[in-house]
Design a protein around this motif. Sequence first.
Motif, mmCIF file in Angstrom:
data_model
loop_
_atom_site.group_PDB
_atom_site.id
_atom_site.type_symbol
_atom_site.label_atom_id
_atom_site.label_comp_id
_atom_site.label_asym_id
_atom_site.label_seq_id
_atom_site.Cartn_x
_atom_site.Cartn_y
_atom_site.Cartn_z
ATOM 1 N N LEU A 78 0.829 -1.209 0.000
ATOM 2 C CA LEU A 78 0.000 0.000 0.000
ATOM 3 C C LEU A 78 0.861 1.256 0.000
ATOM 4 N N LYS A 79 1.926 1.242 0.831
ATOM 5 C CA LYS A 79 2.817 2.418 0.895
ATOM 6 C C LYS A 79 3.508 2.637 -0.445
ATOM 7 N N ARG A 80 3.953 1.537 -1.065
ATOM 8 C CA ARG A 80 4.620 1.657 -2.361
ATOM 9 C C ARG A 80 3.660 2.179 -3.416
ATOM 10 N N ALA A 81 2.431 1.719 -3.402
ATOM 11 C CA ALA A 81 1.429 2.207 -4.360
ATOM 12 C C ALA A 81 1.180 3.694 -4.170
ATOM 13 N N GLN A 82 1.126 4.140 -2.911
ATOM 14 C CA GLN A 82 0.905 5.563 -2.622
ATOM 15 C C GLN A 82 2.062 6.401 -3.148
ATOM 16 N N THR A 83 3.300 5.903 -2.983
ATOM 17 C CA THR A 83 4.489 6.617 -3.467
ATOM 18 C C THR A 83 4.463 6.747 -4.983
ATOM 19 N N ILE A 84 4.166 5.641 -5.655
ATOM 20 C CA ILE A 84 4.121 5.664 -7.123
ATOM 21 C C ILE A 84 3.051 6.630 -7.611
ATOM 22 N N MET A 85 1.868 6.622 -6.971
ATOM 23 C CA MET A 85 0.797 7.516 -7.392
ATOM 24 C C MET A 85 1.211 8.977 -7.226
#
Length: 653
Positions: free
Chosen positions: A590-597
């Motif tokens: 989830l954290k990685r997805a937030q960073t990419i977004m």
Amino acid sequence: KFFEKHRTQKRITEQFQIFSVSSIGLEDREWAYRSAGALLFYLDQTQKRQIDHLGKLDYLALDETMNLDSASIRNLELIRTIRTGSKKGSLLGALDKTVTAAGSRLLVSTIESPLLNVEQINDRLDRVEELYEDVQKQEEIRAKFENIYDLERICAKVSFGTIVAADLLSLKQSIKAFGELTELVTQSELKKVKEDLEYADRLEDIYKLIDESLNEDLSEKHSGRIYHFKKGYNVQLDEYRKALEDGNSWLEELAEKEREETGINLLKVKYNKVFGYFLEVPKSKIDLVPKRYIRKQTLVNAERYFTPELKEIEEKITAAEEGFETLENQLFRAIIEEIRNNISRIQKVAKICARLDLACSMAKVAKENNYVRPVVNNGRVIKACDVRHPVVENFVGSSYFIPNDVSLDDDERLMLITGPNMAGKSTYIRQIALLVLLAQIGSFVPASEAEIGIVDRIFTRVGASDDLSTGQSTFMVEMNEVSNILQNATENSLVILDEIGRGTSTYDGISIAWAISEALARRNVKTLFATHYHELTELEEKEPGVVNYSIDVNETKQGVIFLRKIKRGRANQSYGIEVARLAGFPSSVLKRAQTIMSELEERKPRDQQITFFLERDEQPKAMARLRETDPDELSPKEALKLLYELVGLANED
């Protein structure tokens, strides 16, 4: 050859005992009677028996019922669910409170063939309303159906010659219950329902035929035999029966007599299919056997004999058995033949029962789930308040389901619905389609009020599925279904679209979804389009009839709360990562997805729109220059020069 014109005509006239196909109004419908005749040939070859129960041929005009395609039946889960293929969880599962098998079958065909005629729809609604208002009478009628068996199936068994005595007793009980039902309805205040039964054939002669002939209890045995016919029904049969019953007494008397005369107290009279009747004497008593005994068989521990007297009794019993079975079969076949000659009458009663059972089922569902009678007309408005999904509501409970309104007319004909994943967009568009379908099958609807203008077709493209057997990907299946919609939807149709274009690249998907929306809006097709392509919301300003709606959410410090309430206006994001969190994704993902977004949003501001959809005078100079160019007319040198020119124009933009 099975579709050959003259062969099919002949087969139809033979089956339905008519002079020509014109007798049933098919003379100008050649392919209709060809298809019907071919189907009869198919039944002849596969069933290898009479099909007399098929006594009527009806022509179903396409302008009388809605033609639901297989995609819409599947996508709306009308008969079974997509995931499990079961009835539970489908619309049929939510609506089926029928008591009889025929009523249940009629419900299936009714759901798959909604009506297009307002008078017919309101006629059904009148019957449902009467039963809805009189719950006590509704339950009394349903109780009578408990004693009515599957009359259609019994007719098929009569025709096929596979019917047994127990089926005839079921028919008798059904006729009796139908008579009681008719009496109940004709003495009630149910005016519309009474029309169907007031002059109905009560089949009293068929009841009398079965009642006077067959025994009620076929499980009761006499001397090891079940007697299907009552005493007194046939004199000759009674004589055979008496001989069989007396035969057992004769055998018992003979055994007792032989035991007394010979002193063989263990002597028995027995029977088997190979040797018939015989006297059995243990080996230990052989010395007491008189000379008049004739040996029949030797066993390890016993000897078997017969006497002229025993032989005489056996012949009498055998003659009685053969005569009894032959005559009983003849009498039974005669009854079956009489019933076969009256199959059409029984089938009419079966149809009356099925229709009434269906009306009771609809009334019961409406009362239990707080449905209302819709106003159905030939207008172009679909308007309803507090609409619920009939299936989802059953699973979550009415107190937890959030209802929504709908309003479609000539001014607002395409609802473009944006909003978060899991917020309820798909449920909303499906419940509107089911609302219309329920109204057009003559059912009450899950809403507080509803006005439904008749639609000629309901088209749907929802969910994701492939067809590997024909080599079609998920996206190809989607495109095929949308193509069908674009080619066949009219301004009187209702179209339900869910996430069109998601199976390809973003630009491809948006382009396709945009073009589809434009086409439907310009053809005045009533449409509900749920999408995550927020770029499409610009259509409201560009295309008359397009209106933006979104599903409301409440953002809190703890996360997002989906309010599941539809409102005017567009949504600004999809909350996909929030849904992933609800699904239980690991926190690291989830954290990685937030960073990419966040990185992607920095490269392309959220409010930036794709230039492809701008008007021509608003488009970049490089795009305008490209549109003016024909590459087939360019020399290599001119093409290189144009490339430098485009780079310059792009830098200016």
